[in-house]
Design a protein around this motif. Structure first.
Motif, PDB file in Angstrom:
ATOM      1  N   TYR A 104     -25.882 -12.402  18.282  1.00  0.00           N
ATOM      2  CA  TYR A 104     -25.271 -13.258  17.378  1.00  0.00           C
ATOM      3  C   TYR A 104     -24.929 -12.436  16.056  1.00  0.00           C
ATOM      4  CZ  TYR A 104     -26.219 -16.920  13.880  1.00  0.00           C
ATOM      5  OH  TYR A 104     -26.023 -17.616  12.778  1.00  0.00           O
ATOM      6  N   SER A 132     -23.974 -32.505  20.501  1.00  0.00           N
ATOM      7  CA  SER A 132     -24.431 -31.214  20.092  1.00  0.00           C
ATOM      8  C   SER A 132     -24.196 -30.400  19.150  1.00  0.00           C
ATOM      9  CB  SER A 132     -24.458 -30.712  21.517  1.00  0.00           C
ATOM     10  OG  SER A 132     -23.012 -30.194  21.907  1.00  0.00           O
ATOM     11  N   GLU A 134     -25.819 -25.789  11.692  1.00  0.00           N
ATOM     12  CA  GLU A 134     -26.994 -24.993  10.906  1.00  0.00           C
ATOM     13  C   GLU A 134     -26.922 -24.962   9.494  1.00  0.00           C
ATOM     14  OE1 GLU A 134     -28.910 -20.369  11.592  1.00  0.00           O
ATOM     15  OE2 GLU A 134     -26.871 -21.176  12.583  1.00  0.00           O
ATOM     16  N   SER A 169     -22.283 -18.853  17.053  1.00  0.00           N
ATOM     17  CA  SER A 169     -22.878 -20.171  17.360  1.00  0.00           C
ATOM     18  C   SER A 169     -24.531 -19.943  17.277  1.00  0.00           C
ATOM     19  CB  SER A 169     -22.313 -20.778  18.525  1.00  0.00           C
ATOM     20  OG  SER A 169     -23.229 -20.128  19.825  1.00  0.00           O
ATOM     21  N   ALA A 170     -24.992 -21.471  17.005  1.00  0.00           N
ATOM     22  CA  ALA A 170     -26.386 -21.595  17.267  1.00  0.00           C
ATOM     23  C   ALA A 170     -27.099 -21.299  18.190  1.00  0.00           C
ATOM     24  CB  ALA A 170     -26.679 -22.902  16.428  1.00  0.00           C
ATOM     25  N   ARG A 171     -26.307 -21.737  19.466  1.00  0.00           N
ATOM     26  CA  ARG A 171     -26.707 -21.366  20.846  1.00  0.00           C
ATOM     27  C   ARG A 171     -26.965 -19.900  21.032  1.00  0.00           C
ATOM     28  NH1 ARG A 171     -23.989 -23.021  26.530  1.00  0.00           N
ATOM     29  NH2 ARG A 171     -25.876 -22.523  27.768  1.00  0.00           N
ATOM     30  N   THR A 172     -25.833 -19.032  20.571  1.00  0.00           N
ATOM     31  CA  THR A 172     -25.858 -17.730  20.716  1.00  0.00           C
ATOM     32  C   THR A 172     -27.103 -17.196  20.036  1.00  0.00           C
ATOM     33  OG1 THR A 172     -23.497 -17.531  21.036  1.00  0.00           O
ATOM     34  CG2 THR A 172     -24.751 -15.604  20.455  1.00  0.00           C
ATOM     35  N   LYS A 173     -27.373 -17.740  18.766  1.00  0.00           N
ATOM     36  CA  LYS A 173     -28.666 -17.117  18.051  1.00  0.00           C
ATOM     37  C   LYS A 173     -30.065 -17.340  18.981  1.00  0.00           C
ATOM     38  CE  LYS A 173     -30.471 -17.788  13.245  1.00  0.00           C
ATOM     39  NZ  LYS A 173     -30.538 -18.578  12.148  1.00  0.00           N
ATOM     40  N   SER A 174     -29.926 -18.679  19.501  1.00  0.00           N
ATOM     41  CA  SER A 174     -31.295 -18.613  20.026  1.00  0.00           C
ATOM     42  C   SER A 174     -31.306 -18.128  21.784  1.00  0.00           C
ATOM     43  CB  SER A 174     -31.329 -20.269  20.328  1.00  0.00           C
ATOM     44  OG  SER A 174     -30.530 -21.018  21.144  1.00  0.00           O
ATOM     45  N   LEU A 175     -30.042 -18.152  22.289  1.00  0.00           N
ATOM     46  CA  LEU A 175     -30.300 -17.299  23.714  1.00  0.00           C
ATOM     47  C   LEU A 175     -29.761 -16.024  23.737  1.00  0.00           C
ATOM     48  CD1 LEU A 175     -28.418 -20.444  25.735  1.00  0.00           C
ATOM     49  CD2 LEU A 175     -30.936 -19.973  25.415  1.00  0.00           C
ATOM     50  N   ASP A 217     -26.159 -31.687  16.443  1.00  0.00           N
ATOM     51  CA  ASP A 217     -27.528 -31.321  16.338  1.00  0.00           C
ATOM     52  C   ASP A 217     -27.649 -29.640  16.273  1.00  0.00           C
ATOM     53  OD1 ASP A 217     -28.192 -33.900  17.012  1.00  0.00           O
ATOM     54  OD2 ASP A 217     -28.205 -33.403  19.384  1.00  0.00           O
ATOM     55  N   ALA A 218     -26.535 -28.856  16.552  1.00  0.00           N
ATOM     56  CA  ALA A 218     -26.753 -27.560  16.542  1.00  0.00           C
ATOM     57  C   ALA A 218     -26.287 -26.914  15.253  1.00  0.00           C
ATOM     58  CB  ALA A 218     -26.054 -26.877  17.804  1.00  0.00           C
TER      59      ALA A 218
END
Length: 181
Positions: A28, A160, A166, A17-23, A163-164
């Motif tokens: 990731y 979301s 990629e 997930s894009a969230r995992t990539k950022s957090l 929005d998220a």
């Protein structure tokens, strides 16, 4: 299976997930073919949960593969032996029993998990999103209308997700020749 208080110290993380990539950059891995979900320690996200029987010296990190389909017999069964981790199967057409029986008969070493064992509501949410996608493919709605409806109904998950998402040079949308119900 007995619940254990130590498990509350971990959170589930989606490997692609894009969230995992950022957090959780270290976890990731969208090309991980075995684990869609890993569990990491809340207070030290470098630490992963290990499978039962593992030790701190050598061990296998816990994981879960996730599949969702209207036809698990043709989607899940052909590759189930390729997975080393349990598969959480969301049976969008209600074929879980048939698929599970085929797994137990033909692939007794594989593990299929019913979505009700995790959270019953997730399957219904997935089914709703699947219906939206079918409506889009059939030309009954547009992406703009889906976004407007999500804003109107306060569907923050769909919003979301848009929005998220990629978009990369390798992103692909594969459209089936037809979608039937």
């Amino acid at each position: 299976m007995r619940p254990h208080k130590k498990l509350d110290d971990y959170i589930a993380v989606a490997t692609g997930s894009a969230r995992t990539k950022s957090l959780f950059k270290q976890h990731y891995n969208p090309s991980d073919t075995q684990r869609d979900i890993v569990w990491v320690e809340k207070d030290n996200t470098e630490n992963q949960l290990f499978c039962i029987g593992s030790s701190s010296v050598s061990g296998k990190p816990a994981g879960l593969q996730v599949k969702a389909s209207h036809d698990g017999v043709s989607y899940v069964l052909p590759t189930i032996q390729d997975y080393h981790y349990p598969i959480l199967y969301f049976d969008l057409s209600g074929d879980w029993g048939v698929v599970n029986k085929a797994v137990m008969t033909g692939h007794p070493g594989s593990s299929l998990i019913h979505p009700d064992e995790i959270q019953h509501e997730i399957k219904h949410i997935l089914k709703g999103y699947f219906d939206i996608i079918v409506s889009l493919f059939r030309g009954e709605t547009t992406i703009e209308r889906i976004i407007q409806d999500a804003r109107y109904t306060g569907d923050s998950v769909l919003g979301s997700g848009v929005d998220a998402s990629e978009v990369t040079s390798q992103s692909k949308i594969i459209l089936p020749p037809y979608i039937s119900r």
